[in-house]
Design a protein around this motif. Structure first.
Motif, PDB file in Angstrom:
ATOM      1  N   LEU A  46      -2.816  22.126  29.752  1.00  0.00           N
ATOM      2  CA  LEU A  46      -2.675  22.414  28.320  1.00  0.00           C
ATOM      3  C   LEU A  46      -3.431  21.359  27.506  1.00  0.00           C
ATOM      4  O   LEU A  46      -2.862  20.594  26.744  1.00  0.00           O
ATOM      5  CB  LEU A  46      -1.189  22.421  27.939  1.00  0.00           C
ATOM      6  CG  LEU A  46      -0.276  23.310  28.792  1.00  0.00           C
ATOM      7  CD1 LEU A  46       1.178  23.077  28.443  1.00  0.00           C
ATOM      8  CD2 LEU A  46      -0.649  24.771  28.588  1.00  0.00           C
ATOM      9  N   LYS A  47      -4.739  21.327  27.665  1.00  0.00           N
ATOM     10  CA  LYS A  47      -5.560  20.262  27.087  1.00  0.00           C
ATOM     11  C   LYS A  47      -5.563  20.250  25.559  1.00  0.00           C
ATOM     12  O   LYS A  47      -5.866  19.233  24.954  1.00  0.00           O
ATOM     13  CB  LYS A  47      -6.977  20.363  27.610  1.00  0.00           C
ATOM     14  CG  LYS A  47      -7.066  20.092  29.103  1.00  0.00           C
ATOM     15  CD  LYS A  47      -8.499  20.095  29.569  1.00  0.00           C
ATOM     16  CE  LYS A  47      -8.622  20.018  31.055  1.00  0.00           C
ATOM     17  NZ  LYS A  47      -8.210  18.826  31.665  1.00  0.00           N
ATOM     18  N   THR A  48      -5.233  21.358  24.925  1.00  0.00           N
ATOM     19  CA  THR A  48      -5.250  21.392  23.464  1.00  0.00           C
ATOM     20  C   THR A  48      -3.947  20.861  22.869  1.00  0.00           C
ATOM     21  O   THR A  48      -3.875  20.647  21.666  1.00  0.00           O
ATOM     22  CB  THR A  48      -5.483  22.827  22.954  1.00  0.00           C
ATOM     23  OG1 THR A  48      -4.450  23.670  23.463  1.00  0.00           O
ATOM     24  CG2 THR A  48      -6.850  23.341  23.381  1.00  0.00           C
ATOM     25  N   LEU A  49      -2.940  20.619  23.707  1.00  0.00           N
ATOM     26  CA  LEU A  49      -1.664  20.093  23.225  1.00  0.00           C
ATOM     27  C   LEU A  49      -1.536  18.618  23.602  1.00  0.00           C
ATOM     28  O   LEU A  49      -2.108  18.159  24.590  1.00  0.00           O
ATOM     29  CB  LEU A  49      -0.496  20.867  23.842  1.00  0.00           C
ATOM     30  CG  LEU A  49      -0.440  22.367  23.539  1.00  0.00           C
ATOM     31  CD1 LEU A  49       0.704  23.008  24.294  1.00  0.00           C
ATOM     32  CD2 LEU A  49      -0.280  22.589  22.040  1.00  0.00           C
ATOM     33  N   SER A  50      -0.760  17.894  22.831  1.00  0.00           N
ATOM     34  CA  SER A  50      -0.595  16.467  23.106  1.00  0.00           C
ATOM     35  C   SER A  50       0.070  16.234  24.464  1.00  0.00           C
ATOM     36  O   SER A  50      -0.230  15.249  25.139  1.00  0.00           O
ATOM     37  CB  SER A  50       0.188  15.774  21.998  1.00  0.00           C
ATOM     38  OG  SER A  50       1.455  16.368  21.840  1.00  0.00           O
ATOM     39  N   ILE A  51       0.960  17.137  24.900  1.00  0.00           N
ATOM     40  CA  ILE A  51       1.601  16.977  26.205  1.00  0.00           C
ATOM     41  C   ILE A  51       0.564  17.069  27.327  1.00  0.00           C
ATOM     42  O   ILE A  51       0.648  16.365  28.330  1.00  0.00           O
ATOM     43  CB  ILE A  51       2.751  18.001  26.432  1.00  0.00           C
ATOM     44  CG1 ILE A  51       3.515  17.718  27.725  1.00  0.00           C
ATOM     45  CG2 ILE A  51       2.231  19.418  26.469  1.00  0.00           C
ATOM     46  CD1 ILE A  51       4.364  16.505  27.681  1.00  0.00           C
ATOM     47  N   GLY A  52      -0.440  17.902  27.146  1.00  0.00           N
ATOM     48  CA  GLY A  52      -1.506  18.015  28.139  1.00  0.00           C
ATOM     49  C   GLY A  52      -2.329  16.743  28.235  1.00  0.00           C
ATOM     50  O   GLY A  52      -2.665  16.281  29.325  1.00  0.00           O
TER      51      GLY A  52
END
Length: 164
Positions: A46-52
């Motif tokens: 999930l590269k577009t999310l901060s968790i990614g």
């Protein structure tokens, strides 16, 4: 958080025994970390999310973050280090206006010596006194080289020794 909690529970079961801790970390902690790493890989997609991004950072630093598994002397966290540097960091603010570079350097040396002595469970005053006496003899005494007195027997252990 559940994986981190599990790691602390595993360490607590060792009750301070480094041999037991090494065994628990090699077996149980490794299993917890494997489960955690699998979850991290799923999140890293999930590269577009901060968790990614955070998961990717953890995976990239995995070897450094899991070094404690191979060495039971390495704590799970760095809280002791953070507490240890709090005094010097706060004290550093007091030296911003120092008119003497050498005075600031001396302060940093003393902070280092005092915190290192504390880290090795040595009374800083006793260490500084012993280090000054050693310097008078032309020797260098580092905190971890200091002779420690033998442990004092408690009433319970003295009573046991007396009856044996």
């Amino acid at each position: 958080m559940k994986w981190i909690g599990a790691l602390y529970e595993i360490d607590a079961r060792a009750e301070g025994d480094l041999i037991r801790l090494a065994e628990l970390r090699r077996t149980e902690s490794t299993a917890v970390l494997a489960e955690y790493k699998t979850w991290l890989w799923e999140q890293a997609t999930l590269k577009t999310l901060s968790i990614g991004n955070a998961a990717g950072y953890v995976i990239a630093n995995w070897d450094r973050l899991t070094r404690f598994v191979d060495d039971p002397r390495i704590p799970l966290d760095n809280n002791a280090t953070e507490r240890g540097i709090r005094g010097p960091v706060v004290g550093r603010r007091n030296h911003y206006g120092s008119k003497s570079r050498s005075g600031t350097e001396v302060a940093s040396i003393f902070y280092t010596l005092i915190e290192t002595a504390k880290l090795h469970d040595i009374d800083p005053r006793e260490y500084l006194r012993a280090a000054i006496l050693a310097a008078d003899r032309g020797e260098v005494l580092l905190p971890w080289e200091m002779q420690r007195p033998p442990p004092v027997a408690t009433n319970a252990s003295a009573a046991t020794a007396a009856t044996a």
